[in-house]
Design an enzyme around this catalytic site. Structure first.
Site, PDB file in Angstrom:
ATOM      1  N   PHE A 144      28.987  43.183  44.427  1.00 26.20           N
ATOM      2  CA  PHE A 144      29.902  42.070  44.209  1.00 26.20           C
ATOM      3  C   PHE A 144      30.907  42.078  45.346  1.00 26.20           C
ATOM      4  O   PHE A 144      31.768  42.957  45.426  1.00 26.20           O
ATOM      5  CB  PHE A 144      30.632  42.148  42.870  1.00 26.20           C
ATOM      6  CG  PHE A 144      31.509  40.939  42.645  1.00 26.20           C
ATOM      7  CD1 PHE A 144      30.970  39.763  42.142  1.00 26.20           C
ATOM      8  CD2 PHE A 144      32.851  40.959  42.986  1.00 26.20           C
ATOM      9  CE1 PHE A 144      31.767  38.619  41.967  1.00 26.20           C
ATOM     10  CE2 PHE A 144      33.646  39.837  42.817  1.00 26.20           C
ATOM     11  CZ  PHE A 144      33.107  38.662  42.309  1.00 26.20           C
ATOM     12  N   ASP A 229      33.503  48.026  51.713  1.00 27.92           N
ATOM     13  CA  ASP A 229      34.292  47.085  50.918  1.00 27.92           C
ATOM     14  C   ASP A 229      35.100  47.890  49.910  1.00 27.92           C
ATOM     15  O   ASP A 229      34.609  48.281  48.852  1.00 27.92           O
ATOM     16  CB  ASP A 229      33.362  46.102  50.214  1.00 27.92           C
ATOM     17  CG  ASP A 229      34.112  45.087  49.343  1.00 27.92           C
ATOM     18  OD1 ASP A 229      35.309  45.309  49.066  1.00 27.92           O
ATOM     19  OD2 ASP A 229      33.494  44.091  48.934  1.00 27.92           O
ATOM     20  N   LYS A 258      43.135  42.756  47.104  1.00 27.94           N
ATOM     21  CA  LYS A 258      43.685  43.018  45.778  1.00 27.94           C
ATOM     22  C   LYS A 258      45.010  43.770  45.828  1.00 27.94           C
ATOM     23  O   LYS A 258      46.058  43.164  45.991  1.00 27.94           O
ATOM     24  CB  LYS A 258      42.646  43.730  44.910  1.00 27.94           C
ATOM     25  CG  LYS A 258      41.444  42.845  44.568  1.00 27.94           C
ATOM     26  CD  LYS A 258      40.603  43.401  43.463  1.00 27.94           C
ATOM     27  CE  LYS A 258      39.345  42.572  43.212  1.00 27.94           C
ATOM     28  NZ  LYS A 258      39.618  41.207  42.735  1.00 27.94           N
TER      29      LYS A 258
END
Length: 407
Positions: A144, A229, A258
């Site tokens: 994801f 990531d 984030k």
């Protein structure tokens, strides 16, 4: 501004006037501090999700709010047409935190992943010498990395991918954790391997020991960039600044987001060496809001807090406690637990209900989590959560698993 409307009224209005791209729990949050949130009716909930790690430092952290307020009163946006006073220090300090040379700031995690893809391809053509139009990137199944057209082109989640074609070419998908499959997929045209050190959306999947060092060795030997990531796994979540650190691995490129914005503003970045990010020239990539003054002011304070190391230590210590307690539930309503630090994927016995149903039962007991992939729930409380509050959340999970009525 208070709305004066009930949760049900607000949920109904949202259903009527917003696209149904999410299926949130039926709770409407009005305020929050630390690890606790309060809904519009005044009910309090322990946050055990932390905005999918965007709120690593909790809600309304005073240091981050102070920086945001100070900057709001001075300057919020210049665009990249001009310099501003925080930009150089943000890039310098984040690069130093990562042990890298350069930073390319963006806003959202998906933008950062897109930027990493463009970076890898441009590096492949300009530095590695891959023939034009032939660059390929190896990715892992069950990944994801966001929801843009290019990113869903290499997703194996049919729900995320369906009806968005034609898809962007140039990606090779291999099983996560399978080093032999990865090695077989790398060719002379491969420019990068893009991986999550821990797959979050897939259910907090931790790769087998030795996998990340193997990826690092393979990419170095084959002249391929290792792009990590760390949007969810990085910035303290696993008990280290970066999840890659647990196996002594330093990638060529970090993709961050984030928690970099402290739960205040969206901030993301690609961080790498001068050789890699130096391939860009003015006009070849950018973002109006990327690296804006407000974002840089908040993110600089995030970096300063991470340099102190307290949040990483808290995640490591409380993470040990979390996983020790969760392990006791295996065989008692829980089939498997995975994770690292203050991050866990908990597979619920389907006999007890779906992940969604368990999440709703926990909500009724004042604890907020989120489900993924059927019967899995994710636990990722803010790193500022106290041990007592963490134990309270775990007690509610035990009560749900043993079907005790809410108090």
């Amino acid at each position: 501004m208070a709305t004066g409307r009930s949760s049900m009224e607000l949920i109904s209005a949202a259903e009527e006037h917003s696209a149904h791209t999410y299926h949130p729990l039926p709770v409407v949050i009005a305020s929050a501090r630390g690890a606790w949130m309060t809904d519009v009716e005044g009910r309090r909930y322990l946050d055990m999700l932390a905005g999918y790690s965007a709120l690593n430092f909790g809600h309304g952290h005073p240091r981050l709010i102070a920086e945001a307020h100070a900057q709001l009163n001075r300057l919020t946006l210049t665009s990249r047409a001009f310099h501003h006073e925080h930009f150089a220090d943000f890039c310098t300090e984040l690069a130093e935190l990562c042990g890298m040379d350069m930073v390319l700031p963006m806003n959202t995690g998906a933008e950062a992943v897109e930027t990493a893809v463009k970076t890898a391809r441009k590096w492949g053509y300009r530095v590695k010498g891959v023939p034009d139009g032939r660059a390929r990137i190896v990715v892992a199944a069950n990944n994801f990395h966001g929801r843009t057209t290019t990113v869903v082109s290499f997703s194996t989640d049919e729900e995320a991918r369906r009806d968005y074609g034609p898809y962007t070419p140039g990606f090779d998908i291999v099983p996560y954790g399978d080093l032999d499959a990865l090695a077989a997929a790398v060719t002379d045209d491969t420019v990068a391997v893009l991986l999550e050190p821990i797959q979050g959306e897939a259910g907090v999947l931790v790769p087998p020991p030795g996998y990340l060092p193997g990826v690092r060795e393979l990419t170095r030997e084959r002249g391929v960039l290792f792009v990590a990531d760390e949007i969810q796994s990085g910035l303290g979540r696993t008990g280290r600044t970066f999840a890659c650190e647990h196996e002594g691995v330093v990638p060529d490129v970090y993709v961050l987001g984030k928690a970099l914005g402290g739960g205040v503003v969206p901030v993301s970045a690609v961080v790498s060496s001068r050789e890699v990010l130096g391939v860009f020239r003015p006009g070849e990539h950018g973002s109006t809001f990327g690296g804006n003054p407000l974002a840089c002011a908040v993110a600089r304070e995030v970096v300063a807090m991470l340099r102190e190391g307290d949040h990483q230590r808290a995640a490591a210590d409380l993470g040990e406690h979390l996983h020790r307690e969760l392990a006791l539930l295996v065989g008692h309503g829980v089939r498997e637990v995975r994770g690292r630090g203050l991050w866990a994927g908990v597979d619920i016995d389907p006999v007890l209900g779906t992940g969604r149903e368990i999440s709703e039962r926990l909500m009724a007991r004042g604890v907020l989590v989120k489900d993924t992939h059927g019967s899995t729930i994710r636990l990722a409380p803010p790193l500022v959560v106290s041990k007592d509050d963490l134990d309270h959340g775990l007690a509610q999970l035990r009560a749900v698993l043993t079907a005790q009525p809410p108090t």
